[in-house]
Write a protein that holds these residues in place. Structure first.
Motif, PDB file in Angstrom:
ATOM      1  N   MET A  57       0.808  -1.220   0.000  1.00  0.00           N
ATOM      2  CA  MET A  57       0.000   0.000   0.000  1.00  0.00           C
ATOM      3  C   MET A  57       0.842   1.271   0.000  1.00  0.00           C
ATOM      4  O   MET A  57       0.302   2.379  -0.030  1.00  0.00           O
ATOM      5  N   ALA A  58       2.159   1.153  -0.002  1.00  0.00           N
ATOM      6  CA  ALA A  58       3.041   2.324   0.075  1.00  0.00           C
ATOM      7  C   ALA A  58       2.730   3.396  -0.967  1.00  0.00           C
ATOM      8  O   ALA A  58       2.715   4.584  -0.631  1.00  0.00           O
ATOM      9  N   PRO A  59       2.462   3.048  -2.238  1.00  0.00           N
ATOM     10  CA  PRO A  59       2.161   4.124  -3.191  1.00  0.00           C
ATOM     11  C   PRO A  59       0.954   4.981  -2.792  1.00  0.00           C
ATOM     12  O   PRO A  59       0.955   6.193  -2.966  1.00  0.00           O
ATOM     13  N   HIS A  60      -0.061   4.347  -2.221  1.00  0.00           N
ATOM     14  CA  HIS A  60      -1.236   5.103  -1.771  1.00  0.00           C
ATOM     15  C   HIS A  60      -0.955   5.806  -0.447  1.00  0.00           C
ATOM     16  O   HIS A  60      -1.375   6.949  -0.241  1.00  0.00           O
ATOM     17  N   ALA A  61      -0.221   5.128   0.427  1.00  0.00           N
ATOM     18  CA  ALA A  61       0.057   5.669   1.760  1.00  0.00           C
ATOM     19  C   ALA A  61       0.999   6.867   1.727  1.00  0.00           C
ATOM     20  O   ALA A  61       1.095   7.594   2.712  1.00  0.00           O
ATOM     21  N   THR A  62       1.659   7.083   0.617  1.00  0.00           N
ATOM     22  CA  THR A  62       2.571   8.228   0.506  1.00  0.00           C
ATOM     23  C   THR A  62       2.028   9.300  -0.439  1.00  0.00           C
ATOM     24  O   THR A  62       2.717  10.283  -0.706  1.00  0.00           O
ATOM     25  N   ALA A  63       0.808   9.105  -0.921  1.00  0.00           N
ATOM     26  CA  ALA A  63       0.180  10.122  -1.788  1.00  0.00           C
ATOM     27  C   ALA A  63      -0.038  11.386  -0.970  1.00  0.00           C
ATOM     28  O   ALA A  63      -0.235  11.330   0.254  1.00  0.00           O
ATOM     29  N   PRO A  64      -0.010  12.545  -1.617  1.00  0.00           N
ATOM     30  CA  PRO A  64      -0.203  13.795  -0.868  1.00  0.00           C
ATOM     31  C   PRO A  64      -1.535  13.814  -0.110  1.00  0.00           C
ATOM     32  O   PRO A  64      -2.554  13.350  -0.615  1.00  0.00           O
ATOM     33  N   LEU A  65      -1.483  14.340   1.085  1.00  0.00           N
ATOM     34  CA  LEU A  65      -2.695  14.512   1.880  1.00  0.00           C
ATOM     35  C   LEU A  65      -3.467  15.729   1.383  1.00  0.00           C
ATOM     36  O   LEU A  65      -2.876  16.635   0.774  1.00  0.00           O
ATOM     37  N   PRO A  66      -4.763  15.781   1.638  1.00  0.00           N
ATOM     38  CA  PRO A  66      -5.536  16.946   1.206  1.00  0.00           C
ATOM     39  C   PRO A  66      -5.118  18.200   1.966  1.00  0.00           C
ATOM     40  O   PRO A  66      -4.641  18.129   3.099  1.00  0.00           O
ATOM     41  N   THR A  67      -5.293  19.314   1.295  1.00  0.00           N
ATOM     42  CA  THR A  67      -4.997  20.596   1.931  1.00  0.00           C
ATOM     43  C   THR A  67      -6.302  21.368   2.089  1.00  0.00           C
ATOM     44  O   THR A  67      -7.280  21.088   1.383  1.00  0.00           O
ATOM     45  N   PRO A  68      -6.340  22.349   2.992  1.00  0.00           N
ATOM     46  CA  PRO A  68      -7.595  23.073   3.252  1.00  0.00           C
ATOM     47  C   PRO A  68      -8.247  23.675   2.003  1.00  0.00           C
ATOM     48  O   PRO A  68      -9.462  23.779   1.948  1.00  0.00           O
ATOM     49  N   GLY A  69      -7.489  24.031   0.999  1.00  0.00           N
ATOM     50  CA  GLY A  69      -8.080  24.633  -0.197  1.00  0.00           C
ATOM     51  C   GLY A  69      -8.637  23.633  -1.196  1.00  0.00           C
ATOM     52  O   GLY A  69      -9.292  24.012  -2.167  1.00  0.00           O
ATOM     53  N   ASP A  70      -8.415  22.346  -0.977  1.00  0.00           N
ATOM     54  CA  ASP A  70      -8.888  21.320  -1.915  1.00  0.00           C
ATOM     55  C   ASP A  70     -10.408  21.171  -1.840  1.00  0.00           C
ATOM     56  O   ASP A  70     -11.009  21.315  -0.775  1.00  0.00           O
ATOM     57  N   ASP A  71     -11.009  20.865  -2.974  1.00  0.00           N
ATOM     58  CA  ASP A  71     -12.431  20.530  -3.009  1.00  0.00           C
ATOM     59  C   ASP A  71     -12.570  19.101  -2.491  1.00  0.00           C
ATOM     60  O   ASP A  71     -11.937  18.188  -3.035  1.00  0.00           O
ATOM     61  N   TRP A  72     -13.369  18.912  -1.469  1.00  0.00           N
ATOM     62  CA  TRP A  72     -13.446  17.595  -0.843  1.00  0.00           C
ATOM     63  C   TRP A  72     -13.974  16.541  -1.798  1.00  0.00           C
ATOM     64  O   TRP A  72     -13.588  15.372  -1.723  1.00  0.00           O
ATOM     65  N   ARG A  73     -14.864  16.903  -2.717  1.00  0.00           N
ATOM     66  CA  ARG A  73     -15.424  15.934  -3.661  1.00  0.00           C
ATOM     67  C   ARG A  73     -14.333  15.416  -4.600  1.00  0.00           C
ATOM     68  O   ARG A  73     -14.218  14.212  -4.830  1.00  0.00           O
ATOM     69  N   ASP A  74     -13.552  16.349  -5.162  1.00  0.00           N
ATOM     70  CA  ASP A  74     -12.449  15.951  -6.045  1.00  0.00           C
ATOM     71  C   ASP A  74     -11.434  15.105  -5.291  1.00  0.00           C
ATOM     72  O   ASP A  74     -10.938  14.100  -5.801  1.00  0.00           O
ATOM     73  N   TRP A  75     -11.125  15.528  -4.065  1.00  0.00           N
ATOM     74  CA  TRP A  75     -10.172  14.764  -3.272  1.00  0.00           C
ATOM     75  C   TRP A  75     -10.691  13.362  -2.987  1.00  0.00           C
ATOM     76  O   TRP A  75      -9.952  12.373  -3.099  1.00  0.00           O
ATOM     77  N   PHE A  76     -11.969  13.237  -2.619  1.00  0.00           N
ATOM     78  CA  PHE A  76     -12.558  11.928  -2.312  1.00  0.00           C
ATOM     79  C   PHE A  76     -12.431  10.993  -3.508  1.00  0.00           C
ATOM     80  O   PHE A  76     -12.040   9.832  -3.362  1.00  0.00           O
ATOM     81  N   LEU A  77     -12.734  11.509  -4.695  1.00  0.00           N
ATOM     82  CA  LEU A  77     -12.607  10.701  -5.909  1.00  0.00           C
ATOM     83  C   LEU A  77     -11.150  10.309  -6.159  1.00  0.00           C
ATOM     84  O   LEU A  77     -10.840   9.143  -6.418  1.00  0.00           O
ATOM     85  N   ASP A  78     -10.246  11.282  -6.090  1.00  0.00           N
ATOM     86  CA  ASP A  78      -8.820  11.013  -6.336  1.00  0.00           C
ATOM     87  C   ASP A  78      -8.258  10.027  -5.325  1.00  0.00           C
ATOM     88  O   ASP A  78      -7.475   9.140  -5.676  1.00  0.00           O
ATOM     89  N   ASN A  79      -8.621  10.177  -4.059  1.00  0.00           N
ATOM     90  CA  ASN A  79      -8.131   9.284  -3.015  1.00  0.00           C
ATOM     91  C   ASN A  79      -8.586   7.846  -3.267  1.00  0.00           C
ATOM     92  O   ASN A  79      -7.797   6.905  -3.153  1.00  0.00           O
ATOM     93  N   THR A  80      -9.836   7.681  -3.643  1.00  0.00           N
ATOM     94  CA  THR A  80     -10.363   6.340  -3.881  1.00  0.00           C
ATOM     95  C   THR A  80      -9.740   5.734  -5.136  1.00  0.00           C
ATOM     96  O   THR A  80      -9.393   4.550  -5.158  1.00  0.00           O
ATOM     97  N   ARG A  81      -9.555   6.536  -6.151  1.00  0.00           N
ATOM     98  CA  ARG A  81      -8.877   6.041  -7.369  1.00  0.00           C
ATOM     99  C   ARG A  81      -7.429   5.645  -7.082  1.00  0.00           C
ATOM    100  O   ARG A  81      -6.930   4.650  -7.609  1.00  0.00           O
ATOM    101  N   SER A  82      -6.750   6.410  -6.244  1.00  0.00           N
ATOM    102  CA  SER A  82      -5.380   6.081  -5.861  1.00  0.00           C
ATOM    103  C   SER A  82      -5.339   4.730  -5.130  1.00  0.00           C
ATOM    104  O   SER A  82      -4.446   3.910  -5.376  1.00  0.00           O
ATOM    105  N   PHE A  83      -6.295   4.512  -4.267  1.00  0.00           N
ATOM    106  CA  PHE A  83      -6.388   3.247  -3.538  1.00  0.00           C
ATOM    107  C   PHE A  83      -6.569   2.096  -4.527  1.00  0.00           C
ATOM    108  O   PHE A  83      -5.879   1.070  -4.451  1.00  0.00           O
ATOM    109  N   ARG A  84      -7.462   2.271  -5.497  1.00  0.00           N
ATOM    110  CA  ARG A  84      -7.696   1.228  -6.505  1.00  0.00           C
ATOM    111  C   ARG A  84      -6.429   0.952  -7.308  1.00  0.00           C
ATOM    112  O   ARG A  84      -6.046  -0.209  -7.508  1.00  0.00           O
ATOM    113  N   ARG A  85      -5.787   2.015  -7.796  1.00  0.00           N
ATOM    114  CA  ARG A  85      -4.557   1.827  -8.585  1.00  0.00           C
ATOM    115  C   ARG A  85      -3.510   1.049  -7.794  1.00  0.00           C
ATOM    116  O   ARG A  85      -2.828   0.172  -8.333  1.00  0.00           O
TER     117      ARG A  85
END
Length: 186
Positions: A57-85
């Protein structure tokens, strides 16, 4: 031989033979050591599999964390896609990951939850959405990795829609996100 070497070789073995065929005997042979020497690093096979899952899981576990300016919807999608990849990077990645507890990643998970809550998602809904997305993703990848012949539709009715794995995943992910948006109004 150190713990990291054992894990790396175990993941290589996983990719070659699949989860069912991974054994401490095979791993010891691959490393050129006696089987009992593996117990210096891992008391049980379950401990080894847990360490393998964490390393995978290291590639997902080292992905950038969300920042306060991020849109939570976009982040939620990107985070889940990263997990799948990440699950798809390893043979039987979903099976290896299923049932493990990400103890080394708890701080990152808390920060992700805090981001969703700070974005206006109620805490319970944030927890449930992350859990639903995680379990949906593992299940989707499990099905995808079990599909040995994705083009074989002979057993389906002639009018049955054939949907590829990526499209099915994206549709399910959209349903989870849209349900969360509708439920929370955020």
């Amino acid at each position: 031989m150190n713990r990291e070497t054992v894990i790396a070789e175990a993941l290589g073995l996983l990719d070659e033979v699949g989860l069912n065929a991974v054994s401490t005997r095979r791993l010891a042979k691959r490393l050129g050591v006696e089987q009992p020497s593996l117990y210096w690093h891992f008391r049980t096979k379950k401990d080894l599999l847990t360490a393998m899952a964490e390393a995978a899981m290291a590639p997902h576990a080292t992905a950038p964390l969300p920042t306060p300016g991020d849109d939570w919807r976009d982040w939620f999608l990107d985070n889940t896609r990263s997990f799948r990849r990440t699950l798809l990077m390893r043979r039987d990645g979903a099976r290896l990951h299923a049932g493990t507890t990400p103890t080394g990643d708890l701080d990152r998970i808390r920060r992700k939850m805090d981001f969703l809550i700070a974005s206006g998602v109620p805490e319970r809904d944030a927890h449930m959405a992350m859990l639903a997305a995680s379990r949906f993703t593992v299940g989707s990848v499990l099905e995808e990795q079990a599909d040995t012949d994705p083009g074989d539709t002979a057993d389906l009715p002639a009018d049955w829609p054939v949907i590829d794995h990526e499209s099915a995943f994206e549709a399910g992910l959209a349903l989870i996100l849209n349900g969360l948006v509708h439920r929370t109004g955020v």
